[in-house]
Design a protein around this motif. Structure first.
Motif, PDB file in Angstrom:
ATOM      1  N   GLY A 164       3.381  10.225  -9.645  1.00 32.67           N
ATOM      2  CA  GLY A 164       2.793  10.110 -10.972  1.00 32.67           C
ATOM      3  C   GLY A 164       3.256   8.922 -11.762  1.00 32.67           C
ATOM      4  O   GLY A 164       2.977   8.812 -12.948  1.00 32.67           O
ATOM      5  N   ALA A 165       3.977   7.979 -11.128  1.00 30.85           N
ATOM      6  CA  ALA A 165       4.501   6.834 -11.878  1.00 30.85           C
ATOM      7  C   ALA A 165       3.425   5.842 -12.250  1.00 30.85           C
ATOM      8  O   ALA A 165       3.608   5.039 -13.146  1.00 30.85           O
ATOM      9  CB  ALA A 165       5.573   6.119 -11.045  1.00 30.85           C
ATOM     10  N   LYS A 189       0.833  -1.202   0.000  1.00 24.30           N
ATOM     11  CA  LYS A 189       0.000   0.000   0.000  1.00 24.30           C
ATOM     12  C   LYS A 189       0.871   1.256   0.000  1.00 24.30           C
ATOM     13  O   LYS A 189       0.567   2.242  -0.687  1.00 24.30           O
ATOM     14  CB  LYS A 189      -0.914  -0.022   1.229  1.00 24.30           C
ATOM     15  CG  LYS A 189      -2.187   0.772   1.069  1.00 24.30           C
ATOM     16  CD  LYS A 189      -3.165   0.434   2.183  1.00 24.30           C
ATOM     17  CE  LYS A 189      -4.506   1.091   1.939  1.00 24.30           C
ATOM     18  NZ  LYS A 189      -5.502   0.699   2.967  1.00 24.30           N
ATOM     19  N   ALA A 190       1.961   1.238   0.777  1.00 27.04           N
ATOM     20  CA  ALA A 190       2.854   2.395   0.846  1.00 27.04           C
ATOM     21  C   ALA A 190       3.503   2.672  -0.503  1.00 27.04           C
ATOM     22  O   ALA A 190       3.607   3.829  -0.933  1.00 27.04           O
ATOM     23  CB  ALA A 190       3.921   2.160   1.914  1.00 27.04           C
ATOM     24  N   TYR A 191       3.946   1.618  -1.203  1.00 26.85           N
ATOM     25  CA  TYR A 191       4.539   1.805  -2.519  1.00 26.85           C
ATOM     26  C   TYR A 191       3.513   2.336  -3.515  1.00 26.85           C
ATOM     27  O   TYR A 191       3.826   3.177  -4.365  1.00 26.85           O
ATOM     28  CB  TYR A 191       5.139   0.486  -3.027  1.00 26.85           C
ATOM     29  CG  TYR A 191       6.582   0.288  -2.624  1.00 26.85           C
ATOM     30  CD1 TYR A 191       7.618   0.889  -3.326  1.00 26.85           C
ATOM     31  CD2 TYR A 191       6.912  -0.497  -1.525  1.00 26.85           C
ATOM     32  CE1 TYR A 191       8.943   0.713  -2.949  1.00 26.85           C
ATOM     33  CE2 TYR A 191       8.238  -0.670  -1.133  1.00 26.85           C
ATOM     34  CZ  TYR A 191       9.247  -0.070  -1.847  1.00 26.85           C
ATOM     35  OH  TYR A 191      10.554  -0.235  -1.467  1.00 26.85           O
ATOM     36  N   TYR A 210       3.085   5.981  -2.888  1.00 24.12           N
ATOM     37  CA  TYR A 210       4.256   6.719  -3.353  1.00 24.12           C
ATOM     38  C   TYR A 210       4.232   6.876  -4.871  1.00 24.12           C
ATOM     39  O   TYR A 210       4.491   7.962  -5.410  1.00 24.12           O
ATOM     40  CB  TYR A 210       5.533   5.996  -2.916  1.00 24.12           C
ATOM     41  CG  TYR A 210       6.802   6.631  -3.438  1.00 24.12           C
ATOM     42  CD1 TYR A 210       7.281   7.815  -2.879  1.00 24.12           C
ATOM     43  CD2 TYR A 210       7.493   6.052  -4.495  1.00 24.12           C
ATOM     44  CE1 TYR A 210       8.446   8.401  -3.357  1.00 24.12           C
ATOM     45  CE2 TYR A 210       8.648   6.636  -4.982  1.00 24.12           C
ATOM     46  CZ  TYR A 210       9.117   7.812  -4.410  1.00 24.12           C
ATOM     47  OH  TYR A 210      10.254   8.393  -4.901  1.00 24.12           O
ATOM     48  N   ASN A 211       3.897   5.790  -5.586  1.00 24.36           N
ATOM     49  CA  ASN A 211       3.842   5.851  -7.043  1.00 24.36           C
ATOM     50  C   ASN A 211       2.772   6.815  -7.537  1.00 24.36           C
ATOM     51  O   ASN A 211       2.953   7.514  -8.534  1.00 24.36           O
ATOM     52  CB  ASN A 211       3.598   4.454  -7.629  1.00 24.36           C
ATOM     53  CG  ASN A 211       4.833   3.578  -7.551  1.00 24.36           C
ATOM     54  OD1 ASN A 211       5.952   4.080  -7.548  1.00 24.36           O
ATOM     55  ND2 ASN A 211       4.641   2.268  -7.465  1.00 24.36           N
ATOM     56  N   THR A 264       8.490   1.235 -14.311  1.00 23.63           N
ATOM     57  CA  THR A 264       7.341   2.103 -14.082  1.00 23.63           C
ATOM     58  C   THR A 264       6.102   1.277 -13.811  1.00 23.63           C
ATOM     59  O   THR A 264       5.861   0.277 -14.463  1.00 23.63           O
ATOM     60  CB  THR A 264       7.100   2.988 -15.331  1.00 23.63           C
ATOM     61  OG1 THR A 264       8.215   3.853 -15.484  1.00 23.63           O
ATOM     62  CG2 THR A 264       5.844   3.829 -15.151  1.00 23.63           C
ATOM     63  N   THR A 265       5.313   1.678 -12.829  1.00 15.79           N
ATOM     64  CA  THR A 265       4.052   1.005 -12.539  1.00 15.79           C
ATOM     65  C   THR A 265       3.020   1.461 -13.556  1.00 15.79           C
ATOM     66  O   THR A 265       2.737   2.651 -13.658  1.00 15.79           O
ATOM     67  CB  THR A 265       3.564   1.359 -11.136  1.00 15.79           C
ATOM     68  OG1 THR A 265       4.574   0.995 -10.220  1.00 15.79           O
ATOM     69  CG2 THR A 265       2.285   0.604 -10.802  1.00 15.79           C
TER      70      THR A 265
END
Length: 353
Positions: A317-318, A307-309, A312-313, A342-343
């Motif tokens: 804006g990733a 959830k934290a990642y 952050y993404n 990139t996600t």
């Protein structure tokens, strides 16, 4: 608002290890709870959230009375789903996730998406399971493969994944070719040994009934009467993904698993998994099941890490797909290839029929 629910049996299971289940209920529904004399649980909070907690606890009490046993960690997994989705009840989740026998293991899907995933594998010839680590994508796929073989629905199990290093350069590896690639395939061995006795696995491997091999070994083959699992598919190239998907023969099922947030391909190379999700959208006989952090069934800390990642993404804006700016001429716009790390959002797909 205050209310209380009588917990006649299973109070220890309800609270869980270090009260993790009750803490989860309090955090997700913004409640305060207190254990009263006579084993009743007092709830205090907003009326709507108190009512939701009442329904969850009443379902728990009635399920325990009917003889249902919540194994270690099961209730916590169910709680995560029912507290995050008001349309899902604990009873419906428990009853729909029927236990199945997979060799020496008896498993039940613990989340709505896990249930969709298992149903899709049963009903479709090709299933994609896409989502973060710890959601059971590979484990459940191996379990379904073992079940299909034990029930003589397929004669062989093929497990494969690309031999891509996770951001490290291991250099020269000693040993035979099989010894060189085995470290990349270890997660598949782990899942197999969890389902079948080690001696039997070794015999099945010797007879080639179970084959575990790098993706490069699949080229030119036609896989009939097989259950095929392509794991870590986010690390395939577009060409590798197309090659693998076209290996499927008669009376075969294929499951493709991957995590779009853990791509280890070289810069400039697009993931075959992301490309397949775009190209194969709506193709008959193919099911896509998207997992998220609510489906994580490892340590609860893993769910919070995922959830934290994600947060952050989103912040940097990733996680947004490339889009043309308003007012620009599409002919003049040259979209760039996304970075391999990139996600990229995977489109949602309806549940398999």
């Amino acid at each position: 608002m205050k209310s209380s629910v009588q917990i006649s049996r299973g109070i220890e299971s309800l609270f869980g290890t270090r009260d993790e289940n009750i803490r989860l209920l309090e955090a997700e529904l913004s409640l305060r709870t207190r254990l009263m004399d006579g084993d009743s649980l007092e709830l205090e909070g907003e009326e709507m959230q108190v009512r939701r907690a009442e329904r969850i606890l009443e379902d728990y009490v009635s399920l325990v009375k009917e003889g249902h046993v919540f194994n270690n960690g099961d209730l916590n997994s169910y709680m995560r789903v029912v507290t995050s989705d008001p349309n899902v009840s604990l009873r419906r989740l428990v009853e729909s996730g029927k236990s199945r026998s997979f060799g020496k293991k008896v498993l039940a899907p613990k989340t709505v998406n896990q249930r969709r995933y298992v149903d899709a594998i049963e009903n479709q010839d090709l299933t994609f399971g896409i989502g973060p680590a710890g959601t059971g994508k590979t484990y459940l796929a191996v379990a379904m493969a073992v079940s299909a073989h034990l029930n003589k629905r397929v004669s062989r199990i093929i497990l494969t994944r690309p031999a891509v290093e996770a951001g490290e350069h291991l250099g020269f590896l000693p040993g035979t070719l099989q010894e060189k690639v085995d470290p990349y395939l270890r997660p598949l061995y782990d899942a197999l040994f969890d389902m079948i006795d080690a001696e039997r696995v070794e015999k099945l491997l010797e007879r080639n009934v179970i084959e575990i091999a790098p993706l490069a070994f699949m080229r030119g083959r036609t896989l009939n009467d097989c259950f095929i699992i392509l794991d870590e598919a986010q690390n395939t190239s577009i060409e590798q993904m197309k090659m693998m998907l076209t290996r499927q023969g008669f009376n075969s099922k294929m499951v493709v698993t991957g995590d779009q947030t853990q791509i280890d391909l070289p810069p400039g190379k697009k993931s075959g998994l992301l490309n397949a999700a775009e190209v194969l959208r709506g193709v008959e006989g193919i099911a896509f099941v998207n997992f998220d952090e609510r489906d994580v069934v490892r340590h609860s800390l893993v769910q919070r890490i995922v959830k934290a990642y994600d947060r952050y993404n989103e912040m940097i804006g990733a996680g947004r797909q490339l889009a043309l700016k308003l007012g620009t001429d599409p002919a003049q716009e040259t979209p760039a290839e996304p970075s391999p790390n990139t996600t990229v959002d995977i489109p949602e797909f309806p549940p398999a029929a």
